[in-house]
Design a protein around this motif. Structure first.
Motif, PDB file in Angstrom:
ATOM      1  N   ASP A   2      -6.597  32.101  27.176  1.00 34.26           N
ATOM      2  CA  ASP A   2      -7.813  31.651  27.840  1.00 34.26           C
ATOM      3  C   ASP A   2      -7.710  30.146  28.090  1.00 34.26           C
ATOM      4  N   PRO A   3      -8.708  29.560  28.735  1.00 32.95           N
ATOM      5  CA  PRO A   3      -8.619  28.125  29.076  1.00 32.95           C
ATOM      6  C   PRO A   3      -8.526  27.178  27.885  1.00 32.95           C
ATOM      7  N   SER A   4      -8.737  27.659  26.666  1.00 31.01           N
ATOM      8  CA  SER A   4      -8.550  26.782  25.505  1.00 31.01           C
ATOM      9  C   SER A   4      -7.074  26.509  25.231  1.00 31.01           C
ATOM     10  N   GLY A   7      -4.719  24.252  30.184  1.00 35.81           N
ATOM     11  CA  GLY A   7      -5.402  23.003  30.517  1.00 35.81           C
ATOM     12  C   GLY A   7      -4.529  22.052  31.300  1.00 35.81           C
ATOM     13  N   LEU A   8      -3.234  22.000  30.954  1.00 42.37           N
ATOM     14  CA  LEU A   8      -2.326  21.105  31.667  1.00 42.37           C
ATOM     15  C   LEU A   8      -2.186  21.498  33.123  1.00 42.37           C
ATOM     16  N   LEU A   9      -2.057  22.802  33.371  1.00 43.83           N
ATOM     17  CA  LEU A   9      -1.772  23.286  34.726  1.00 43.83           C
ATOM     18  C   LEU A   9      -3.029  23.561  35.540  1.00 43.83           C
ATOM     19  N   PRO A  54      -0.257  29.692  32.966  1.00 40.35           N
ATOM     20  CA  PRO A  54       1.086  29.536  33.530  1.00 40.35           C
ATOM     21  C   PRO A  54       1.468  30.685  34.465  1.00 40.35           C
ATOM     22  N   ALA A  55       1.053  31.894  34.145  1.00 42.58           N
ATOM     23  CA  ALA A  55       1.386  33.034  35.013  1.00 42.58           C
ATOM     24  C   ALA A  55       0.754  32.892  36.387  1.00 42.58           C
ATOM     25  N   ASP A  56      -0.461  32.334  36.418  1.00 41.99           N
ATOM     26  CA  ASP A  56      -1.157  32.165  37.699  1.00 41.99           C
ATOM     27  C   ASP A  56      -0.646  30.946  38.466  1.00 41.99           C
TER      28      ASP A  56
END
Length: 340
Positions: free
Chosen positions: A213-215, A220-222, A226-228
């Motif tokens: 999830d976004p945590s 947060g970096l991307l 990463p898959a998306d």
């Protein structure tokens, strides 16, 4: 023409020679006993700290972001001094100066100029802002080299976690013509780095952290999982950016790291070997994430399994100590004849 033998080289009278030897050694030992002794405690070399040096990095719409660095400068060492840049970890969002090893001791007191630099949090700007910040800091060190007695041709990068990830990418980055984007970088020490953002979950140890999830720091970096953001994730993955011109790398990773699985460092080590780059991987026994941020690793050396590009099919054992890291930097950054 006759030759003469110096009386001092005549050993025919053994007793006379022995007597002379004893007299000379006696005078020598007497001189030593009368010589002043060094102090019992030798004070460490003076270190001058210069804080809040401002540098700027490009931001959106042709703007600039103001950032800062601290310098720890050896006072008694010859100049110009080789430079080691420290990049703190913190999941790309919670890093701060002062978070990491004691830079006066490691290694400003040993003759290195140490730079502790800021980079933007991913909560402020997503990738590649952080890489741009590190490259801007390295350019600024070139600009102020004469002012502070720095050697811009002898720069090492040292980071932990997210900072190690950025140290690697800065060292690997190249301009359009193939020249290094960060000239003068000659060695990298990377502690427990994420090296392939697309395989973080696959490489997690049982019970380790999974990005769901976004945590997740990589999310947060991307700005997404990463898959998306697969193309961006690959661009931000040192294991996918290795090439034959990168400087030597020393990787340190705990074999019980539950935040970043040690397979991440193995991925990069293998990629560097394929690229025919000098690489050394230390898998530190029983160490979890973040061990460089405590003093315990200095006081209690940890055993590590070592793999090296010098002998790719062999494994050895070594103690991880500050001296080991210093020797790696010495070998690549020092210009003394014995480090050539």
């Amino acid at each position: 023409m006759t030759s003469e033998v110096s009386p001092q080289s005549d050993t025919s009278d053994l007793s006379a020679v022995q007597s002379n030897n004893a007299a000379v050694m006696g005078r020598f030992m007497e001189g030593l006993s009368r010589a002043p002794r060094p102090p019992e405690k030798i004070d460490p070399a003076d270190v001058r700290v210069v804080r809040d040096i401002v540098f700027s990095a490009p931001s959106g719409a042709q703007g600039r972001t103001e950032l800062r660095m601290d310098l720890y400068l050896p006072q008694s060492a010859p100049t110009p001094a080789p430079v080691i840049v420290w990049l703190a970890g913190g999941g790309w969002r919670m890093q701060r100066r002062g978070n990491g090893p004691r830079l006066p001791r490691l290694f400003a007191e040993r003759g290195y100029a140490m730079a502790d630099i800021e980079y933007r949090s991913s909560e402020v700007s997503v990738w590649p802002a952080q890489l741009h910040d590190v490259l801007a800091a390295l350019r600024h060190l070139h600009d102020i080299a004469d002012t502070h007695g720095l050697d811009p041709a002898s720069i090492g990068l040292w980071g932990s976690s997210a900072g190690a990830h950025l140290a690697l990418l800065a060292a690997f980055a190249a301009d359009a013509d193939g020249s290094p984007a960060a000239p003068g970088v000659r060695a990298v020490v990377a502690g427990y780095p994420p090296t392939d953002l697309l395989y973080l979950n696959d490489d997690a140890l049982p019970g380790g952290v999974l990005g769901v999830d976004p945590s997740d720091p990589a999310w947060g970096l991307l700005g997404a999982s990463p898959a998306d953001r697969a193309d961006t994730a690959a661009e931000a993955s040192p294991a996918r950016q290795a090439h034959p011109r990168v400087p030597p790398v020393l990787l340190l990773h705990g074999d019980t790291d539950l935040l970043i699985g040690p397979a991440q460092s193995r991925r990069l080590h293998d990629a560097l070997i394929v690229a025919r780059v000098e690489s050394h991987l230390l898998l530190v026994h029983g160490a979890d994430h973040g061990f460089l941020n405590t003093g315990d690793w200095e006081l209690n050396p940890m055993t590590a399994t070592v793999r090296s590009s010098h002998a790719p099919d062999a494994e050895g054992s070594v103690l991880l100590t500050p001296a080991l890291i210093e020797r790696f930097f010495d070998r690549h950054l020092r210009t003394d004849p014995w480090h050539a």
